[in-house]
Design an enzyme around this catalytic site. Structure first.
Site, PDB file in Angstrom:
ATOM      1  N   HIS A  23      -3.132  -4.557   8.704  1.00 22.01           N
ATOM      2  CA  HIS A  23      -3.017  -5.293   7.445  1.00 22.01           C
ATOM      3  C   HIS A  23      -2.432  -4.368   6.386  1.00 22.01           C
ATOM      4  O   HIS A  23      -2.457  -3.133   6.523  1.00 22.01           O
ATOM      5  CB  HIS A  23      -4.383  -5.794   6.995  1.00 22.01           C
ATOM      6  CG  HIS A  23      -4.919  -6.921   7.821  1.00 22.01           C
ATOM      7  ND1 HIS A  23      -5.896  -7.765   7.354  1.00 22.01           N
ATOM      8  CD2 HIS A  23      -4.612  -7.347   9.076  1.00 22.01           C
ATOM      9  CE1 HIS A  23      -6.183  -8.670   8.283  1.00 22.01           C
ATOM     10  NE2 HIS A  23      -5.420  -8.431   9.335  1.00 22.01           N
ATOM     11  N   CYS A  81     -10.276  -5.345   5.525  1.00 23.52           N
ATOM     12  CA  CYS A  81      -9.655  -4.484   4.520  1.00 23.52           C
ATOM     13  C   CYS A  81     -10.650  -4.072   3.451  1.00 23.52           C
ATOM     14  O   CYS A  81     -10.610  -2.942   2.962  1.00 23.52           O
ATOM     15  CB  CYS A  81      -8.446  -5.181   3.909  1.00 23.52           C
ATOM     16  SG  CYS A  81      -7.104  -5.388   5.110  1.00 23.52           S
ATOM     17  N   GLU A 129      -3.395  -3.414   3.397  1.00 27.59           N
ATOM     18  CA  GLU A 129      -4.290  -2.417   2.807  1.00 27.59           C
ATOM     19  C   GLU A 129      -4.554  -1.268   3.781  1.00 27.59           C
ATOM     20  O   GLU A 129      -4.576  -0.108   3.386  1.00 27.59           O
ATOM     21  CB  GLU A 129      -5.613  -3.058   2.382  1.00 27.59           C
ATOM     22  CG  GLU A 129      -5.478  -4.089   1.287  1.00 27.59           C
ATOM     23  CD  GLU A 129      -5.226  -5.510   1.792  1.00 27.59           C
ATOM     24  OE1 GLU A 129      -5.438  -6.451   1.019  1.00 27.59           O
ATOM     25  OE2 GLU A 129      -4.814  -5.681   2.965  1.00 27.59           O
TER      26      GLU A 129
END
Length: 157
Positions: free
Chosen positions: A54, A87, A56
């Site tokens: 992801h 995240c 992040e």
């Protein structure tokens, strides 16, 4: 444009770049320290076949590598969307000073990125989760913890 808006725009630019390169979903993130971007990431789930890639997480990895640290003391996270549970956990482990987000969980859900099922799973007893959890061989697993607790040259975090 304020400094916060400028960094949010950079996070959105990271999302757009990743989307244009077909790397993953519409998410981007930058990590800032002392007014400078020290880490940048975008969603790369589909291009890397990595469900943990992801925006992040990729930005945290980049920032930590660039800073030579496993923590983000003195840093701020600018993410194009409110972080998902994974995240959020990564952010807490990295310990930045603050998080700024653009789009909301609901706005992400509206385009097919709905994390609500994970939030519902967390408080459930293990046997009621959609992916069952079963504890196996705790007497074996505890060995690593015993050794860690006595290790004198460990780096605590």
């Amino acid at each position: 444009m304020t400094e916060k808006e400028k960094f949010m725009q950079e996070a959105v630019n990271a999302a757009l770049k990743g989307m244009n390169n077909n790397e993953g979903g519409p998410f981007g993130c930058v990590i800032v320290k002392d007014g400078k971007i020290v880490g940048k990431g975008n969603n790369k789930v589909t291009s890397t076949n990595d469900p943990t890639a992801h925006a992040e997480v990729t930005a945290i990895r980049d920032a930590c590598k660039n800073l030579g640290s496993f923590q983000l003391d003195g840093c701020e996270v600018y993410t194009s969307c409110e972080p998902c549970p994974m995240c959020l956990g990564a952010i807490y482990w990295a310990r930045p000073d603050k998080v700024y987000y653009g789009s909301s969980q609901k706005e992400a859900a509206d385009i097919g990125f709905d994390d609500e099922f994970i939030y519902k799973e967390i408080p459930l007893p293990y046997e009621k989760r959609s992916i069952p959890f079963e504890r196996v061989a705790p007497e074996v697993a505890i060995e690593a913890f015993k050794i860690w607790s006595q290790k004198e040259d460990k780096t605590e975090y």
